[in-house]
Structures are given as structure tokens and as C-alpha cells.
Design an enzyme around this catalytic site. Structure first.
Site, PDB file in Angstrom:
ATOM      1  N   GLU A  49      45.906 -55.585 -75.552  1.00  0.00           N
ATOM      2  CA  GLU A  49      45.931 -54.257 -74.929  1.00  0.00           C
ATOM      3  C   GLU A  49      44.871 -54.084 -73.854  1.00  0.00           C
ATOM      4  O   GLU A  49      45.071 -53.377 -72.864  1.00  0.00           O
ATOM      5  CB  GLU A  49      45.760 -53.164 -75.996  1.00  0.00           C
ATOM      6  CG  GLU A  49      46.995 -52.925 -76.846  1.00  0.00           C
ATOM      7  CD  GLU A  49      47.165 -53.912 -77.989  1.00  0.00           C
ATOM      8  OE1 GLU A  49      46.420 -54.920 -78.043  1.00  0.00           O
ATOM      9  OE2 GLU A  49      48.052 -53.691 -78.827  1.00  0.00           O
ATOM     10  N   ALA A  76      54.843 -53.553 -78.018  1.00  0.00           N
ATOM     11  CA  ALA A  76      55.646 -52.407 -77.555  1.00  0.00           C
ATOM     12  C   ALA A  76      56.793 -52.917 -76.679  1.00  0.00           C
ATOM     13  O   ALA A  76      56.673 -53.950 -76.030  1.00  0.00           O
ATOM     14  CB  ALA A  76      54.765 -51.454 -76.767  1.00  0.00           C
ATOM     15  N   GLU A  80      49.640 -55.633 -84.991  1.00  0.00           N
ATOM     16  CA  GLU A  80      49.215 -54.442 -85.755  1.00  0.00           C
ATOM     17  C   GLU A  80      50.156 -54.204 -86.931  1.00  0.00           C
ATOM     18  O   GLU A  80      49.719 -53.868 -88.032  1.00  0.00           O
ATOM     19  CB  GLU A  80      49.171 -53.215 -84.830  1.00  0.00           C
ATOM     20  CG  GLU A  80      48.026 -53.300 -83.826  1.00  0.00           C
ATOM     21  CD  GLU A  80      47.946 -52.066 -82.933  1.00  0.00           C
ATOM     22  OE1 GLU A  80      48.907 -51.859 -82.154  1.00  0.00           O
ATOM     23  OE2 GLU A  80      46.960 -51.326 -83.016  1.00  0.00           O
ATOM     24  N   GLY A  96      51.232 -54.476 -80.692  1.00  0.00           N
ATOM     25  CA  GLY A  96      51.817 -53.742 -81.815  1.00  0.00           C
ATOM     26  C   GLY A  96      52.431 -54.674 -82.845  1.00  0.00           C
ATOM     27  O   GLY A  96      52.478 -54.346 -84.033  1.00  0.00           O
TER      28      GLY A  96
END
Ligand SMILES: NC(=O)c1ccc[n+]([C@@H]2O[C@H](COP(=O)([O-])OP(=O)(O)OC[C@H]3O[C@@H](n4cnc5c(N)ncnc54)[C@H](O)[C@@H]3O)[C@@H](O)[C@H]2O)c1
Length: 695
Positions: free
Chosen positions: A126, A62, A106, A103
Site C-alpha cells: 500500500e 483490492a 490482510e 488486502g
């Protein structure tokens, strides 16, 4: 300007991320990827798509600059982007270099293939912010590498290297040019009509009985990460990856993610993350401030602190010269350093060769002549103004012009120390914490005359030696130890009123502190606190009141671990505190003597009194400008005093309780001989009345 560049090379579309510094998946980049995939889908000549990062890596996750802004959730959000990638009718290949974190990983897991350059880090960190991955990471990773390995990776938050990645994570390791290698890989997939490998269509693998595996994992995680909110939820999510259909698993993960984002604990952990970054900024010392080169370091005093500080510098590859008053002291200092490194080697965390390289950076001397060319000298001699005076007068005499003269004093007046030299602008406090080679905190004490250049230099240096530098103004104890004094005072009072030391320690440890106050002082040395109390009583007899029982402990020569007994007793060779009936007797006798009828003290009272005392003194530190911001105080406690990360630091914690609630509790506790210590700081009182917070 788009944050993603779109190009077509023959049959392959190349979408290059361009959002420095780490290709954070901010709104513009997400839109760019989305648009790139649309173009590629619409272009019949394109047969496959490569996603690749420019510069600093694939993606660091992020974009933290968007945190708490509408852009963070603006469409297309990351889950939509990943779903689009996964659904694509043309194969999409992630080409990873340097980092694919959070992210970023991901997104890569949503691709049909992954190739990577060697030594790239792949991870889902995270958990370190108190959340679970929220864009399918907990559902896709177990389907890629198996349940057990995925759980380890997500619970620890630690990355794996691409060249050692578990099978299933990377399809091909590309040596040499990554874009060329990725294009070649994509052409091969097209030529071989490679399938669209969607992780969502795969089952997660687990050897053995799932019920047993997850029960054990839950137990282990509960024990190892007590108080931390995310690990138990990660276990649940990974279990869902095994048991639920993919879309339900995604929904399950999303719910856990949203609950955690809203939790106080995760907010505290995110606060801690940003607080640490904020601490590096000093309003009147801009990034453009000139700095001095630090190539050679000298340390005065090869004792506990001098040795630890020397290790911190040697670990960063800087040569250090240790100066002490006798060969004996130097030999002892060096032997301790060798022993400490040896222990790390024995644990397998350092190679013998690295240890020798670090030892090779250390040298010793008895002569000031030998250190005069150092760029920085750190004084770590006895905590006594007379000794400091002598040391600084000598340094002023011998050190080259432009050398930075630093003191590691814990409590003494840095301005006075600076006044012993003819160059107070070059004098600064570098307050390391014990063990100095381990503890991350470095309080940087800015004297009245310390120059901006010197301050900027040591701020930069703190990063180099992997410390978190926090600026403090001059006062007795600076930020951390000044606040600790009020915390300890409450702990002493609580014992006088009826709680035994072990009860005080247990309550605070259960609340999350790494160590209770009495075990901590036994470790640091009770004589240090005693010495300071004696000095403070002379300097400020009105305010500095302490119950006498703790001095009695010291009068018995019980200085803590180093003498085998302090407030607790210790078995030879062990650091485990054992409650001592002798001390209990001493405490009860003291209470009788001062006419206190001992009572049961609740855990809640113990925690509130100790922690609110910290926050109240913190408010004074803030209003006096000793700390630049409330979050700096939190950083000091989180990195130097074993304060639980998920409580966010004493100021953040008071904010979460509500400052009016804190003040109301302080008013309740303001009775008898404790009255004066419960007067709310002006800042605290004002913020409480206005319904505001420190942070
Ligand atoms: N111990 C801690 O937890 C801690 C933490 C932070 C800061 N400090 C501060 O660090 C300083 C040192 O503390 P310590 O615990 O390492 O003490 P220590 O007693 O272990 O070491 C002090 C060393 O300084 C040497 N020394 C004394 N006078 C000297 C001189 N004029 N020139 C050169 N060497 C001299 C001594 O021989 C000894 O080796 C103190 O100011 C203390 O307040 C200590």
C-alpha cells in the site's frame, strides 16, 4: 455468477476465489466469501474452512477496477469480511499460492492458519500508493511476525517469498498440490482440535526498548522517504499495534488510512499508477493489431546510448549485435558495458554467471552485412541530421524486408529521418533515456507514416524490456525534452536575475525533484544543450532566446562531469557538484552586462517558474496532439525526469494547484524580456477559465 465457489469435502468447506485476473477483492468476491462462511457456519457437518484462490493466486488485493466506484466500499467491505473470518467458530485456513498482496494478505492474516505453496509472494504494498494498509494489516502483521520485521515489510512495501517467510507468517509450506495439501492440513487441525488462533488476541513482539526503537524508525523513515506521505504514518500504526488494545489499534489505522486516501500526495501516487497503465493504450491501435516477432536486435553506435540500450535488451534475454565505425569504438563500448555489469555484480545484485550470460548475448561488427537479418535495428549515432541521413540510407539498402528501423534521436525530425528510406512505415523513434539500462521511460515516436503494426510491436516490446512506453508525436524534443527546454530557460533566467545555480537546484530538489536543473545538465553534458541551443537559434531566432551566461560556461569547455567542471566543479572521481566562485563571477558579470540588477529570488518563485513553465509547454504538447493525454505527459516526467511521484507529474501538479492559480502566477511573472514565455497555452487558458483540470 458468484466470484467465490463453495464446495464441501467431508468435514471441510472449500471457498475458492474466482475473480480473474488476480482475484482482486471486488464486491462480488467479498460477498461470495461472506456467503460461503455463513453456509459453512450453518452446516453442522463442516468442521473447518479453507480459503483458496483459483488461477493467478490467492489474491492481489483490492480490485482496482472498482477504484472510485461505489462497489469499492459496498457492504460487506473487506474489514467486515476479515472480522467475520477471524470471529468464526470454525477454524479458517488460508491456502496461498503465487500472491497474497495488500488486502489479500490482510485477509489471510485474519484467518486462523496460513499454508502456502513455495515461491508465493506475500506483501503489503500500500505504501507505494501513498497509503497505509487499511484492513488491519498494520495491526495483525506485527502480532504475527514481530514489530521490527513487520515494519520493514510495510514501509518498504516489498513482498517476502513464502519459502523464506519470517516465522509466524506461514504455518506450513505445502509442496505439491495446494488444495489437497490444504485439505489435509485442515483435517489435521480438526483431528487435533487445533485452537482458533486469532492474531487479535496476541501481543506484538519487540526486542529492546520501544521508545528508542520507534524514535529511530521515525528518524530513518523521515530521511529515506522525504516527501512521501505514508511511511511516517506506518511507523505510528505499528507503534499502535504494540501499545494499544487491538480494536483501538484498528481504529487508529483506519483514521490514518482515511486521511492518507484524501491527501494530495496519495492521490498523485494513485494517479501515477493509473497513468502508467493508460499509456499502454493507443486509441487507433487496438490490442488486436498484428505485431511482428522481434528475435534479433541490432544497434548502430556503441556509444553512451547504444551500450545502455544493448544492456536493456540483453537483460531481457534478447541477442544484440552492436555496429560502429571502428574496432576501437566497439571495444570501448563493450568495455563500458562490462564495467557497468561488473558494478552490479559487485553490489551483489547480479551473479557473475548471469553477467556472463548477458555478455554472451552481445556481439559486435563493423559490417552492415552482419546485421541485415535483424528484426529491429536501433540507430544511436551522433545527433546530426547528416550522420542520421547516411545511416538510414544505408539501413534502407541492407536491412531485410519487414525489419523495424528505429532512431534514438532526442530532438531531430523523425519524419525527415524516415524520408531517407523507401519504407517510412517501418521507421519509428525509440527515445531511450540515459542510462538506458536503468531509466524506465521509453518515448515511442510515431512518425507521420509509421504503421500501426510497427507501433503495436514496439509497444509490446517495451514491456518485454521492462520499459514504460509512452507514445509521442513528432516535434522538436518530443514530449519530455521539448518541455524541459522551457523549464531550463526559466532556470537560466532565474540565475541571470539573481539566484545562483546552487539556489535554483536546491529549491527544486527540496520540492522533490531527484536533481536540480544545473546538476542534471552537468551530468548529461552541457555541450548537448549548447548544441541544441545553437541549432534552435538558427531555426527559430524569434522564439529561441536564452541568456548568454550559459553559453559562456560552454565556451570555456566546461561541459559538466565529463570535463571535471561545468556549472559546478567536481573533485576527481566524485560526482558531487561543488559551487564554483569562477562561475558566480561569470554570472554576475553577465547580469551587469545586460543591465539587470540582481535581486533575491525566493524558493517559491524558483519552483513556480520552473514547474509552471513545464505545465504550460505540456498544455501545448497536448493541444497539438503530440501527447495523447495529460497523464502520458505525467508518466514521461515521473519515469524519465526524476519528477517526484507524490506530486503526480507536472500536469497533475498544476491541476492540484488549480489552473486558474497557475495562470494568475504566470501573468505575474510576465514582465520584461520574459513576457513571451508566459503566454498561457490556449488549452491551459481555456481550462482555467472553465474551472477544469488537465487530468
Ligand atoms: N546521451 C544522452 O543522454 C542521450 C539520451 C537520449 C538520446 N540520445 C541520442 O542518442 C544518440 C547517440 O547519443 P550518444 O550520447 O550515445 O552518443 P555517443 O557519441 O556516445 O555515441 C555515438 C556512437 O555512434 C558511433 N557512430 C557514429 N556514426 C556512426 C555510423 N554511421 N554508424 C555506426 N556508428 C556510428 C560513434 O562512433 C559513437 O560510438 C544521439 O542521437 C543522441 O541525441 C542521447
Amino acid at each position: 455468477m458468484s466470484a467465490a465457489d463453495y464446495a464441501v469435502d467431508g468435514e471441510i468447506a472449500l471457498i475458492t476465489f474466482d475473480n480473474p485476473p488476480v482475484n482482486g477483492l471486488g464486491h462480488a468476491l467479498r460477498r461470495g466469501i461472506f456467503a460461503g462462511i455463513e453456509s459453512a457456519t450453518a452446516d453442522p457437518s463442516v468442521k473447518a474452512i479453507v480459503l483458496i484462490g483459483s488461477g493467478a493466486g490467492f489474491s492481489g488485493g483490492a480490485d482496482i477496477r472498482e477504484f472510485n466506484t461505489p462497489a469499492a466500499t459496498a457492504s460487506p467491505h473487506l474489514r467486515e469480511v476479515i472480522a467475520t473470518v477471524e470471529r468464526s467458530s470454525k477454524p479458517i485456513i488460508a491456502a496461498i499460492h503465487k500472491v497474497a498482496m495488500g488486502g489479500g494478505l490482510e485477509l489471510a492474516l485474519g484467518c486462523h492458519y496460513r499454508v502456502a505453496a513455495p515461491a508465493a509472494q506475500l506483501g503489503l504494498p500500500e505504501v507505494k500508493l501513498g497509503i497505509v494498509p487499511g484492513a488491519g494489516g498494520t495491526q495483525r502483521l506485527p502480532r504475527a511476525i514481530g514489530v521490527a520485521k513487520a515494519l520493514d515489510m510495510i514501509v518498504s512495501g516489498n513482498p517476502v517469498m513464502s519459502d523464506q517467510a519470517p516465522p509466524g507468517l506461514i504455518d506450513e509450506l505445502i509442496q505439491g498440490d495446494l488444495p489437497q495439501g490444504a485439505l489435509a492440513f485442515a483435517r489435521k487441525i480438526v483431528a487435533e482440535k487445533g485452537p482458533l488462533r486469532r492474531l487479535r488476541d496476541r501481543r506484538a513482539r519487540l526486542d529492546g526498548d520501544p521508545a528508542t526503537f520507534f524514535a529511530e524508525a521515525a528518524k530513518r523513515v523521515a530521511k529515506e522517504s522525504r516527501g512521501f506521505p505514508a511511511p511516517p504514518r506506518i511507523v505510528d500504526c505499528v507503534e499502535a499495534a504494540l501499545n494499544l488494545p487491538f480494536d483501538e489499534g484498528l481504529k487508529f489505522e483506519r483514521e490514518r488510512y482515511e486521511n492518507l486516501v484524501a491527501s494530495t500526495e496519495s492521490k498523485a501516487m494513485r494517479h501515477a499508477f493509473f497513468a502508467e497503465r493508460a499509456a499502454a493504450k493507443i486509441p487507433d491501435v487496438p490490442d488486436s493489431t498484428a505485431t511482428r516477432a522481434i528475435r534479433r536486435v541490432a544497434i548502430l553506435g556503441a556509444g553512451t546510448m547504444g551500450g545502455g540500450i544493448a544492456m536493456a535488451f540483453a537483460n531481457a534475454g534478447l541477442p544484440v549485435k552492436l555496429l560502429d565505425v571502428s574496432e576501437d569504438a566497439l571495444d570501448r563500448g563493450l568495455a563500458t558495458i562490462r564495467k557497468n555489469y561488473g558494478a552490479t555484480v559487485a553490489k551483489g545484485r547480479l551473479s557473475q554467471q548471469e553477467m556472463e550470460a548477458r555478455m554472451g548475448l552481445l556481439s559486435t561488427t563493423l559490417s552492415h552485412e552482419a546485421i541485415k537479418d535483424a528484426d529491429l535495428v536501433i540507430e544511436a549515432v551522433f545527433e546530426d541530421m547528416g550522420v542520421k541521413e547516411q545511416a538510414f540510407r544505408k539501413l534502407d539498402e541492407v536491412m531485410k524486408a519487414g525489419a523495424i528501423l528505429a532512431s534514438n534521436t532526442s530532438t531531430l525530425d523523425l519524419n525527415r529521418i524516415a524520408s531517407f528510406t523507401r519504407r517510412p512505415e517501418d521507421v519509428i523513434g525509440l527515445h531511450f533515456f540515459s542510462p538506458a539500462n536503468v531509466m524506465r521511460l521509453l518515448e515511442i515516436v510515431r512518425g507521420a507514416q509509421t504503421s500501426r503494426e510497427v507501433l503495436a510491436t514496439v509497444m509490446k516490446l517495451s514491456k518485454r524490456i521492462k520499459k514504460v512506453g509512452v507514445v509521442a508525436g513528432v516535434c522538436d524534443g518530443f514530449i519530455g525534452n521539448r518541455m524541459l527546454e522551457e523549464y531550463m530557460r526559466q532556470a537560466y533566467f532565474l540565475v541571470e536575475e539573481g539566484a545562483l545555480p546552487q539556489a535554483v537546484d536546491k529549491a527544486l530538489q527540496d520540492w522533490g525533484l531527484a536533481m536540480g536543473p544545473f546538476a542534471m545538465m552537468d551530468m548529461a553534458g552541457q555541450d548537448i544543450g549548447w548544441h541544441i541551443r545553437k541549432r534552435r537559434r538558427v531555426e527559430d531566432s524569434e522564439r529561441q532566446f536564452y541568456p548568454a551566461w550559459i553559453d559562456r560556461v560552454c565556451e570555456l569547455g566546461r561541459y559538466g562531469q565529463k570535463t571535471g567542471q561545468g556549472v559546478y566543479r567536481y573533485e576527481p572521481g566524485s560526482r558531487a557538484p561543488i559551487p564554483d566562485p569562477e562561475i558566480e563571477k561569470l554570472i554576475v558579470a553577465h547580469s551587469n552586462e545586460v543591465g539587470i540588477e540582481r535581486r533575491h529570488v525566493s524558493e517559491q518563485e524558483i519552483v513556480e517558474r520552473c514547474i509552471y513553465a513545464l505545465a504550460n509547454e505540456g498544455a501545448k504538447v497536448l493541444e497539438e496532439g503530440i501527447a495523447l493525454r495529460a497523464s502520458d505527459i505525467d508518466t514521461v516526467y515521473l519515469t524519465g525526469y526524476g519528477f517526484p511521484l507524490y506530486r503526480g507529474g507536472p500536469m497533475f501538479y498544476a491541476d492540484t494547484v488549480g489552473l486558474a492559480t497557475v495562470v494568475a502566477a504566470m501573468e505575474r511573472y510576465a514582465t520584461g524580456r520574459y513576457l513571451q514565455y508566459w503566454k498561457p497555452a490556449l488549452l491551459l487558458a481555456r481550462l482555467a477559465t472553465e474551472g477544469k483540470t488537465f487530468n
